[in-house]
Design a protein around this motif. Sequence first.
Motif, short mmCIF file in Angstrom:
data_model
loop_
_atom_site.label_atom_id
_atom_site.label_comp_id
_atom_site.label_asym_id
_atom_site.label_seq_id
_atom_site.Cartn_x
_atom_site.Cartn_y
_atom_site.Cartn_z
N GLY A 109 -25.17 -1.13 12.24
CA GLY A 109 -25.81 0.18 12.37
C GLY A 109 -25.70 0.80 13.75
N LEU A 110 -25.98 2.13 13.78
CA LEU A 110 -25.87 2.90 15.02
C LEU A 110 -26.93 2.53 16.04
CD1 LEU A 110 -25.24 6.56 13.76
CD2 LEU A 110 -23.55 4.99 14.73
N TYR A 111 -28.10 2.11 15.57
CA TYR A 111 -29.24 2.03 16.46
C TYR A 111 -29.42 0.68 17.13
CZ TYR A 111 -30.04 6.37 14.02
OH TYR A 111 -29.87 7.61 13.49
N VAL A 112 -28.50 -0.24 16.89
CA VAL A 112 -28.53 -1.52 17.59
C VAL A 112 -27.96 -1.33 18.99
CG1 VAL A 112 -27.67 -3.89 17.59
CG2 VAL A 112 -28.27 -2.79 15.42
N GLN A 113 -28.68 -1.81 20.00
CA GLN A 113 -28.21 -1.65 21.38
C GLN A 113 -26.99 -2.53 21.62
OE1 GLN A 113 -31.25 -2.19 24.32
NE2 GLN A 113 -29.85 -2.04 26.06
N ARG A 114 -25.96 -1.93 22.20
CA ARG A 114 -24.71 -2.65 22.49
C ARG A 114 -24.40 -2.49 23.97
NH1 ARG A 114 -24.38 -0.52 17.37
NH2 ARG A 114 -23.66 -1.97 15.75
N GLU A 115 -24.18 -3.60 24.65
CA GLU A 115 -23.94 -3.57 26.08
C GLU A 115 -22.61 -4.25 26.42
OE1 GLU A 115 -28.50 -3.65 27.83
OE2 GLU A 115 -27.33 -5.50 27.82
N LEU A 116 -22.11 -3.93 27.59
CA LEU A 116 -20.92 -4.58 28.12
C LEU A 116 -21.20 -4.95 29.57
CD1 LEU A 116 -17.95 -5.47 27.93
CD2 LEU A 116 -17.31 -3.13 28.61
N LYS A 117 -21.10 -6.23 29.88
CA LYS A 117 -21.28 -6.70 31.25
C LYS A 117 -19.92 -6.81 31.93
CE LYS A 117 -25.58 -9.35 30.83
NZ LYS A 117 -26.07 -8.64 29.65
N ARG A 118 -19.89 -6.42 33.21
CA ARG A 118 -18.63 -6.48 33.94
C ARG A 118 -18.12 -7.92 34.03
NH1 ARG A 118 -19.08 -4.19 39.66
NH2 ARG A 118 -18.65 -6.18 40.63
N GLU A 119 -19.02 -8.85 34.19
CA GLU A 119 -18.64 -10.26 34.27
C GLU A 119 -17.86 -10.69 33.02
OE1 GLU A 119 -20.87 -14.55 35.15
OE2 GLU A 119 -22.01 -12.84 34.37
N SER A 120 -18.33 -10.26 31.86
CA SER A 120 -17.64 -10.60 30.60
C SER A 120 -16.29 -9.93 30.53
CB SER A 120 -18.50 -10.18 29.40
OG SER A 120 -19.74 -10.85 29.40
N LEU A 121 -16.24 -8.65 30.93
CA LEU A 121 -14.99 -7.90 30.90
C LEU A 121 -13.95 -8.53 31.82
CD1 LEU A 121 -13.41 -5.44 29.92
CD2 LEU A 121 -14.53 -4.10 31.72
N GLU A 122 -14.37 -8.92 33.01
CA GLU A 122 -13.44 -9.53 33.96
C GLU A 122 -12.86 -10.84 33.43
OE1 GLU A 122 -15.92 -9.77 37.40
OE2 GLU A 122 -15.32 -7.80 38.16
N ALA A 123 -13.63 -11.53 32.61
CA ALA A 123 -13.12 -12.77 32.00
C ALA A 123 -12.11 -12.48 30.89
CB ALA A 123 -14.29 -13.59 31.46
N TRP A 124 -12.29 -11.34 30.21
CA TRP A 124 -11.42 -11.02 29.09
C TRP A 124 -10.07 -10.43 29.52
CZ3 TRP A 124 -10.65 -12.21 24.28
CH2 TRP A 124 -11.69 -12.75 23.52
N VAL A 125 -10.03 -9.70 30.63
CA VAL A 125 -8.79 -9.01 31.00
C VAL A 125 -7.60 -9.96 31.12
CG1 VAL A 125 -7.64 -7.66 32.80
CG2 VAL A 125 -9.92 -6.99 32.01
N PRO A 126 -7.69 -11.07 31.87
CA PRO A 126 -6.53 -11.97 31.94
C PRO A 126 -6.18 -12.60 30.59
CG PRO A 126 -8.45 -12.93 33.07
CD PRO A 126 -8.78 -11.51 32.77
N GLN A 127 -7.19 -12.81 29.74
CA GLN A 127 -6.89 -13.34 28.42
C GLN A 127 -6.09 -12.34 27.59
OE1 GLN A 127 -10.10 -15.52 26.30
NE2 GLN A 127 -11.39 -15.01 28.06
N LEU A 128 -6.50 -11.08 27.63
CA LEU A 128 -5.78 -10.04 26.90
C LEU A 128 -4.37 -9.88 27.43
CD1 LEU A 128 -8.60 -7.33 26.69
CD2 LEU A 128 -7.74 -8.74 24.81
#
Length: 313
Positions: free
Chosen positions: A228-247
């Motif tokens: 649903g639309l009303y569930v809060q969704r967040e993105l932490k920079r720490e998580s993103l930084e871990a994903w970039v080299p994997q991608l």
Amino acid sequence: MRLGVLDVGSNTVHLLVVDAHPGARPLPAHSHKVELRLAQLLDEGGAIGPEGVDKLIGVVKEALQAAEDKGVEDLLPFATSAVREASNADDVLARVHAETGVELQVLTGAEEARLTFLAVRRWFGWSAGKLLVLDIGGGSLEIAYGIDEEPDTAVSLPLGAGRLTAGWLPGDPPDPEAIRALRRHVRTQIARTVGEFARFGAPDHVVATSKTFKQLARLAGAARSTEGLYVQRELKRESLEAWVPQLAGMTVAQRAELPGVSEGRAGQLLAGAMVAEGAMDLFGVENLEVCPWALREGVILRRLDHMGSSVGT
């Protein structure tokens, strides 16, 4: 009344149908989208070729039929960076109008940023305080900041995920040198704008919109869209930084198997992640929230505002 927004974007042509009236929250009634990837159909001279224009006209006709089927009273058609920056934009617009009757309004990058900001402000309300809004499209990155419904400052940069993938990341997976070159390019472009925003002070709330951010948040553990639309969704920079080299080390096919990543968007996910990481880093953002409303909703809200003011006069 039933409104339709026809969004001719750099990745998709998307018809969003909503039930709406002034003073009320628009309620989604129907969605019709086709991945056209106009940003990747430009020739060496920056023009959309005849085949691309033919495809665009066909998709617009499909959308018109869908709008008619769903009882749309008023259609709001617009185009963003892929059409805006095409060297033959006037010819493309003229052909679309001649063959479909649709007169596409070409939004400037600043208009995109302002309308997206309006949608985010209406979603979160005044209590969110000063907002910094990031939006990664297929052709451009929009950044806006402000405390009212109209941002204090807004910029558009040619850092869309589709554009960067086509121009900077050949190979599957891409060459590490190409990735480093793109990283430098992205950060140089974003860094030029940071000072313009810094003079307004730190934001109270940082928000991102767009499919790219939704997919990145999903990779980092955010709730599925089906929740649903009303569930809060967040993105932490720490998580993103871990994903970039994997991608970076994955093929397109491997990325398409990741949770929340569509096959059509898998190819440009790395470029989008690099833009998101660069923006969060350079603006000092540790955590942001993903907003379900974006440009299309901003166009609808602005239209409803105009309707409301005309009724009151």
